[in-house]
Motif scaffolding. Structure first.
Motif, PDB file in Angstrom:
ATOM      1  N   ILE A   1       0.914  -1.117   0.192  1.00 50.31           N
ATOM      2  CA  ILE A   1       0.007   0.164  -0.015  1.00 50.31           C
ATOM      3  C   ILE A   1       0.907   1.697  -0.001  1.00 50.31           C
ATOM      4  CG2 ILE A   1      -1.962   1.343   1.232  1.00 50.31           C
ATOM      5  CD1 ILE A   1      -3.305  -1.277   2.298  1.00 50.31           C
ATOM      6  N   TYR A   2       1.841   1.534   0.856  1.00 50.69           N
ATOM      7  CA  TYR A   2       2.571   2.565   1.441  1.00 50.69           C
ATOM      8  C   TYR A   2       3.848   2.620  -0.057  1.00 50.69           C
ATOM      9  CZ  TYR A   2       6.399   5.541   2.683  1.00 50.69           C
ATOM     10  OH  TYR A   2       7.200   6.881   3.346  1.00 50.69           O
ATOM     11  N   GLU A   3       4.410   1.670  -0.594  1.00 51.30           N
ATOM     12  CA  GLU A   3       5.813   1.895  -1.556  1.00 51.30           C
ATOM     13  C   GLU A   3       5.091   1.612  -2.656  1.00 51.30           C
ATOM     14  OE1 GLU A   3       8.958  -0.467  -0.725  1.00 51.30           O
ATOM     15  OE2 GLU A   3       9.158   0.389   0.657  1.00 51.30           O
ATOM     16  N   VAL A   4       4.192   1.042  -2.706  1.00 49.76           N
ATOM     17  CA  VAL A   4       3.414   0.945  -4.811  1.00 49.76           C
ATOM     18  C   VAL A   4       1.883   1.751  -4.635  1.00 49.76           C
ATOM     19  CG1 VAL A   4       2.063  -1.231  -6.590  1.00 49.76           C
ATOM     20  CG2 VAL A   4       3.909  -1.999  -4.994  1.00 49.76           C
ATOM     21  N   ILE A   5       1.055   1.156  -3.786  1.00 46.28           N
ATOM     22  CA  ILE A   5       0.264   2.340  -4.386  1.00 46.28           C
ATOM     23  C   ILE A   5       0.175   3.722  -3.906  1.00 46.28           C
ATOM     24  CG2 ILE A   5      -2.898   2.491  -3.916  1.00 46.28           C
ATOM     25  CD1 ILE A   5      -2.800  -0.371  -3.216  1.00 46.28           C
ATOM     26  N   MET A   6      -0.163   3.988  -3.012  1.00 47.89           N
ATOM     27  CA  MET A   6       0.615   5.140  -2.299  1.00 47.89           C
ATOM     28  C   MET A   6       1.923   6.312  -2.855  1.00 47.89           C
ATOM     29  SD  MET A   6      -2.517   5.889  -1.240  1.00 47.89           S
ATOM     30  CE  MET A   6      -3.889   4.808  -0.908  1.00 47.89           C
ATOM     31  N   LYS A   7       3.039   5.475  -3.192  1.00 44.47           N
ATOM     32  CA  LYS A   7       3.524   5.849  -4.469  1.00 44.47           C
ATOM     33  C   LYS A   7       5.182   6.607  -2.975  1.00 44.47           C
ATOM     34  CE  LYS A   7       2.527   4.555  -8.247  1.00 44.47           C
ATOM     35  NZ  LYS A   7       3.364   3.400  -9.018  1.00 44.47           N
ATOM     36  N   ARG A   8       4.782   5.990  -1.838  1.00 45.92           N
ATOM     37  CA  ARG A   8       5.591   6.081  -0.543  1.00 45.92           C
ATOM     38  C   ARG A   8       5.402   7.571  -0.160  1.00 45.92           C
ATOM     39  NH1 ARG A   8      10.249   3.294   0.406  1.00 45.92           N
ATOM     40  NH2 ARG A   8      11.323   5.361   1.735  1.00 45.92           N
ATOM     41  N   ARG A   9       4.429   7.880  -0.512  1.00 45.14           N
ATOM     42  CA  ARG A   9       3.778   9.243  -0.023  1.00 45.14           C
ATOM     43  C   ARG A   9       2.437   9.035   1.700  1.00 45.14           C
ATOM     44  NH1 ARG A   9      -0.646  10.798  -4.117  1.00 45.14           N
ATOM     45  NH2 ARG A   9      -0.598   8.938  -4.094  1.00 45.14           N
ATOM     46  N   MET A  10       3.418   9.514   2.664  1.00 45.46           N
ATOM     47  CA  MET A  10       2.903   9.222   4.237  1.00 45.46           C
ATOM     48  C   MET A  10       1.139   9.878   4.224  1.00 45.46           C
ATOM     49  SD  MET A  10       3.951   7.877   7.065  1.00 45.46           S
ATOM     50  CE  MET A  10       5.747   8.001   7.142  1.00 45.46           C
TER      51      MET A  10
END
Length: 417
Positions: free
Chosen positions: A283-292
């Motif tokens: 979710i964080y790295e792939v889907i949300m592109k590392r956006r906190m």
């Protein structure tokens, strides 16, 4: 680079070794910390302990654990990690060994509380040693490892509750802590001799004769420490206090036996143990592109929705599925805090102190909530208590939004490469 060459790389071997031993030590820690929750239905059936007495034990342990995080976080920036981790495990093992043999509930509460303080000697120091001795990209993965361990320790406690009576379970826990404590000490000695572990003192200032020792508060404020403190409080209540009452919820509200409740609790937390990898790597790295920020909003929003649906659905298995999803997504917000945000504090020179402070706030809130939840179970009932859990997660949505826009010279979002 071929796979064989990857594992021959010194930085990779160092990261795997440090990450592995930290994960195992934290697994033992969380096995111990969640054992009381898993055996609570047994202890209540024995007529020796009341719900209030067990609630007091849990709350007292949370408070000493929280205070210990604050104290040991600072000490962890000074004392070598091998002493902190091994000492905490062994001394906690002694306390757990005493629990089944103490003659009074007060004595059991004191021993369990002291055990919580000793277990607080692990988290901040191992975060520091991993962050300062591995490359940033590896540090994040290592933090994921012991986040996984902190969750996987819960089903291990559930298995112990199924296999043993509560007295034997605490003795087994004691032996596990003692063996891990000795093993951690020997391993850290090995890593020091290999040069894989070096301890950096926290210092600020350029004049050696006039050093300033302390936490760089301005640097922490630039890293949004206040916002993440609130996030730590909200997620801490769910991942600690709410999880503690799950076996009792399954037994009292959904009507399962003590043994069945322990088994279901083990399955729920086993699934939840996958949370760090799914929530971070997917979710964080792939889907949300590392956006906190979007990741946190999604996690808090999904958890809120699942708790609300739990309130509306009475069918036991559907209710359990929704509970699992609520805990899974809430754990995702906690993962962002401890596996992404904390390692990003490397430049402040106070990783252990800051991590200890955040965990202190988390468990202080959980301890207070635990007292309130104990009374709320009889006062407002399990159904309305679920709505309280939903409200806590809903509060995380606005908190996740940065208070001010990114500046041209920096970012309010932590960055870990």
């Amino acid at each position: 680079m071929k796979l064989k060459e990857v594992f021959q790389d010194t930085e990779v071997k160092k990261a795997i070794s440090l990450g592995g031993i930290c994960m195992l030590s934290y697994l033992a820690c969380y096995f111990a910390r969640n054992l009381l929750s898993a055996v609570t239905p047994q202890m209540l059936e024995s007529d020796i302990f009341t719900l209030d007495a067990i609630g007091m034990m849990s709350t007292a342990c949370m408070i000493t654990y929280a205070i210990g995080q604050l104290i040991n976080g600072v000490i962890g920036d000074i004392v070598p990690t091998k002493y902190m981790v091994s000492g905490g495990l062994v001394l906690s093992g002694v306390c757990n060994l005493a629990l089944p043999f103490l003659p009074s509930a007060i004595g059991v509460t004191v021993a369990y509380s002291v055990s919580g303080f000793f277990l607080s000697m692990l988290f901040a120091p191992i975060t520091k040693v991993v962050t300062e001795n591995t490359l940033p990209r590896y540090a994040t993965r290592c933090c994921l490892g012991y986040t996984f361990a902190s969750i996987f320790g819960v089903p291990l406690a559930g298995v112990a509750a199924v296999l043993f009576d509560w007295q034997t379970a605490f003795v087994v826990c004691s032996a596990t802590l003692g063996v891990m404590g000795v093993g951690c000490f020997l391993f850290f000695v090995f890593c020091e001799r290999k040069g894989w572990v070096q301890y950096k003192k926290r210092e600020t200032g350029n004049d050696f004769s006039n050093k300033k020792r302390g936490i760089d508060v301005k640097a922490l404020l630039r890293h949004s420490i206040i916002r993440f403190t609130v996030i730590s409080v909200l997620t801490g209540i769910v991942r600690t206090s709410v999880v503690f009452w799950i076996p009792t919820y399954l037994a009292q509200h959904l009507g399962y036996s003590a043994v069945d409740a322990a088994a279901i609790f083990s399955v729920i937390t086993l699934i939840k143990s996958l949370s760090p990898y799914v929530n971070n790597l997917l979710i964080y790295e792939v889907i949300m592109k590392r956006r906190m920020t979007p990741t946190l909003i999604f996690m808090f929003g999904a958890s809120t929705l699942c708790f609300v649906l739990m309130y509306a659905v009475s069918q036991p298995w559907v209710n359990i599925v929704l509970l699992t999803l609520a805990l899974f997504t809430s754990a995702g917000a906690a993962t962002m805090l401890f596996s992404i945000y904390c390692p990003s504090l490397r430049e402040t020179g106070a990783v252990s102190s800051a991590t200890g402070f955040l965990d202190f706030m988390s468990y202080t809130a959980a301890g207070i909530a635990n007292l309130l939840f104990t009374d709320a179970i009889s006062a407002i009932g399990w159904g309305n208590l679920i709505l309280v859990w939903a409200a806590l997660m809903a509060a995380g949505i606005p908190v996740s939004i940065p208070w001010r826009r990114k500046k041209a010279t920096g970012s309010q979002e932590p960055t870990v490469s």
